[in-house]
Motif scaffolding. Sequence first.
Motif, mmCIF file in Angstrom:
data_model
loop_
_atom_site.group_PDB
_atom_site.id
_atom_site.type_symbol
_atom_site.label_atom_id
_atom_site.label_comp_id
_atom_site.label_asym_id
_atom_site.label_seq_id
_atom_site.Cartn_x
_atom_site.Cartn_y
_atom_site.Cartn_z
ATOM 1 N N LEU A 1 4.552 5.551 -5.293
ATOM 2 C CA LEU A 1 4.618 5.602 -6.759
ATOM 3 C C LEU A 1 3.567 6.563 -7.303
ATOM 4 O O LEU A 1 3.835 7.351 -8.212
ATOM 5 C CB LEU A 1 4.393 4.212 -7.361
ATOM 6 N N SER A 2 2.374 6.490 -6.708
ATOM 7 C CA SER A 2 1.289 7.336 -7.226
ATOM 8 C C SER A 2 1.568 8.819 -6.948
ATOM 9 O O SER A 2 0.994 9.687 -7.583
ATOM 10 C CB SER A 2 -0.055 6.918 -6.637
ATOM 11 N N ALA B 1 10.668 5.055 -3.815
ATOM 12 C CA ALA B 1 9.527 4.392 -3.175
ATOM 13 C C ALA B 1 9.998 3.266 -2.257
ATOM 14 O O ALA B 1 9.419 3.038 -1.204
ATOM 15 C CB ALA B 1 8.578 3.846 -4.242
ATOM 16 N N GLY C 1 0.820 -1.210 0.000
ATOM 17 C CA GLY C 1 0.000 0.000 0.000
ATOM 18 C C GLY C 1 0.851 1.256 0.000
ATOM 19 O O GLY C 1 0.629 2.184 -0.777
ATOM 20 N N GLU D 1 4.533 -12.154 -9.743
ATOM 21 C CA GLU D 1 4.465 -11.366 -10.972
ATOM 22 C C GLU D 1 5.865 -11.050 -11.485
ATOM 23 O O GLU D 1 6.107 -11.032 -12.689
ATOM 24 C CB GLU D 1 3.729 -10.047 -10.713
ATOM 25 N N LEU E 1 2.572 1.679 -3.342
ATOM 26 C CA LEU E 1 1.655 2.214 -4.350
ATOM 27 C C LEU E 1 1.432 3.703 -4.115
ATOM 28 O O LEU E 1 1.408 4.505 -5.047
ATOM 29 C CB LEU E 1 0.313 1.476 -4.300
ATOM 30 N N ASN F 1 8.216 0.334 -16.381
ATOM 31 C CA ASN F 1 7.329 1.494 -16.321
ATOM 32 C C ASN F 1 7.003 1.895 -14.880
ATOM 33 O O ASN F 1 5.971 2.509 -14.616
ATOM 34 C CB ASN F 1 6.035 1.223 -17.093
ATOM 35 N N LYS F 2 7.888 1.527 -13.966
ATOM 36 C CA LYS F 2 7.770 1.964 -12.577
ATOM 37 C C LYS F 2 6.468 1.504 -11.935
ATOM 38 O O LYS F 2 5.782 2.267 -11.256
ATOM 39 C CB LYS F 2 7.894 3.492 -12.489
ATOM 40 N N GLN F 3 6.105 0.265 -12.244
ATOM 41 C CA GLN F 3 4.910 -0.313 -11.626
ATOM 42 C C GLN F 3 5.338 -1.412 -10.666
ATOM 43 O O GLN F 3 6.344 -2.080 -10.899
ATOM 44 C CB GLN F 3 3.992 -0.883 -12.717
ATOM 45 N N LEU F 4 4.558 -1.582 -9.622
ATOM 46 C CA LEU F 4 4.902 -2.549 -8.583
ATOM 47 C C LEU F 4 4.450 -3.955 -8.958
ATOM 48 O O LEU F 4 3.340 -4.149 -9.434
ATOM 49 C CB LEU F 4 4.228 -2.122 -7.274
#
Lengths: 264, 228
Positions: A159-160, A168, A153, A255, A156, A247-250
């Motif tokens: 990052l957001s 992060a 959490g 995954e 995220l 793309n800087k996604q968790l």
Amino acid sequence: MSPEISNQSLLFLIIFVVVPLSLSYFYQLGMSKNIIVSSLRGTIQLFAIGYILTFLFDLNAFIGIPFMITVMIVIASFHARKKGKELPYVLPTIFFGLILVEVSVLSLWLLFDMVEFTPSEVIPMSGMVIGNSMVAMGLALERMKSEFTENSGRLLAALSLGAEPKQASHLIVQRTLNAALIPNVDRIKTIGLVQLPGMMTGLILGGVEPIMAIKYQLVISLSIFSSVSLSAMFVTLVMYKHFFTKNKQLLDSEEALKEYSSRG
Amino acid sequence: MIEFKNVSHGPLENLSFKIEQNDRAILFGPSGAGKSTMLFLFNRLKDPEQGEIFYKGKPIEEVPITTLRQKVGLLLQSPNLFPGTVLDNLKYGPSLTNSWEPGAEEKLLEYVQLPLDIKDRDVDHLSGGQQQRVSLARTLANEPEVLLLDEPTSALDNKTAEDIEHVLKELIEAHNLTMVMVTHQMDQARRLGTKGLFMHEGRIQETGELPGMLDDPKTKELKEYLQE
């Protein structure tokens, strides 16, 4: 005390095995077979390693030392890998990390004349460094995985808000390193007070003067302290990146592996 | 402002819709319809498996990710505050681009109706409602153009939820923010939204103005959902 234990004396070690064996018998613990097998196995393993070490110590240092260190690093890498099997590139990361740690520590030992470049000194001391680094890397991997899960959490949220993965995960890297270092700080703090460290005990029993034994113990304890820190830091700083996409996604650890396999 | 063209991702199937500037859109529908996933697509916490998303007419991939995320702010269901003080949290986003102006906390805390002296408090010592307000203020610190809200009051008790909703309503109206909110509470949707998107089994089943579409549902699915 004589540094030599005679074979007859060694035979009486059976008494130490008889104690748990009788306990198991009288209280019907069903462990008798296990106790006999593990005592025998342990004895055989120790004698085997004794003969191997005798053989290695007789070899030329430039052959014996690299050979044994390579064997130790390979075994340690496969062992530590179990703690982070689901993560990509975990084996090469641990392998290179251990090489880095061992080479740095060994260079310092030799540079400052703390240890002689002979198999009988370098191999057991490297074994301790590699063994402890292996445990530290495994713990760091495990800790990092759980921190990533627990703090998804927060990650995220960071990052957001526009944070880069490095920014992060700062908190996670910090906590992982903290967890890896605290037990070592505590160990150093109480060293010699709660129990005499193994290496020192060994040297004293072998007839070495306590002050001399302490000097060796200091070298090894502080070497372990620094290699454990370096191992944990290395594995954490290399591995955290695999929890993010380009793309800087968790990602979660499953995954991460999927992403890694799909990249081929 | 934001446009989805034939977007598919996980449970979401072939979505096409537009969010216009100053829209206050409410995403609602049964659980598992992919509403939260959709919010993550808006600010690229996820990328769609298929289809295209546009931000202000530009394909979303052409906007630098970190800039996009600052302009399209997200408030999650739980506050997810970072360890430290309230001020540390408020500064987080702007500090990433060295754009934090000392004193900005005054305005931010006022937006979320918290007293200024709370800024030095450790976030662990705040109540749930206070934490969610700080989280909202932290998102606002980036001065977003669009505000994404993922069930922002669902983890709070009724009274606190009402307070937060009140804060949100005043903020959005005062700053003319474009908003996309996921909620399960239809009375909240009526109070905060101007446009409704009803999601069902990964598709947008019905869209319309709020509260009109809730009073006069067109599809069987929406009628059933509202009766539940």
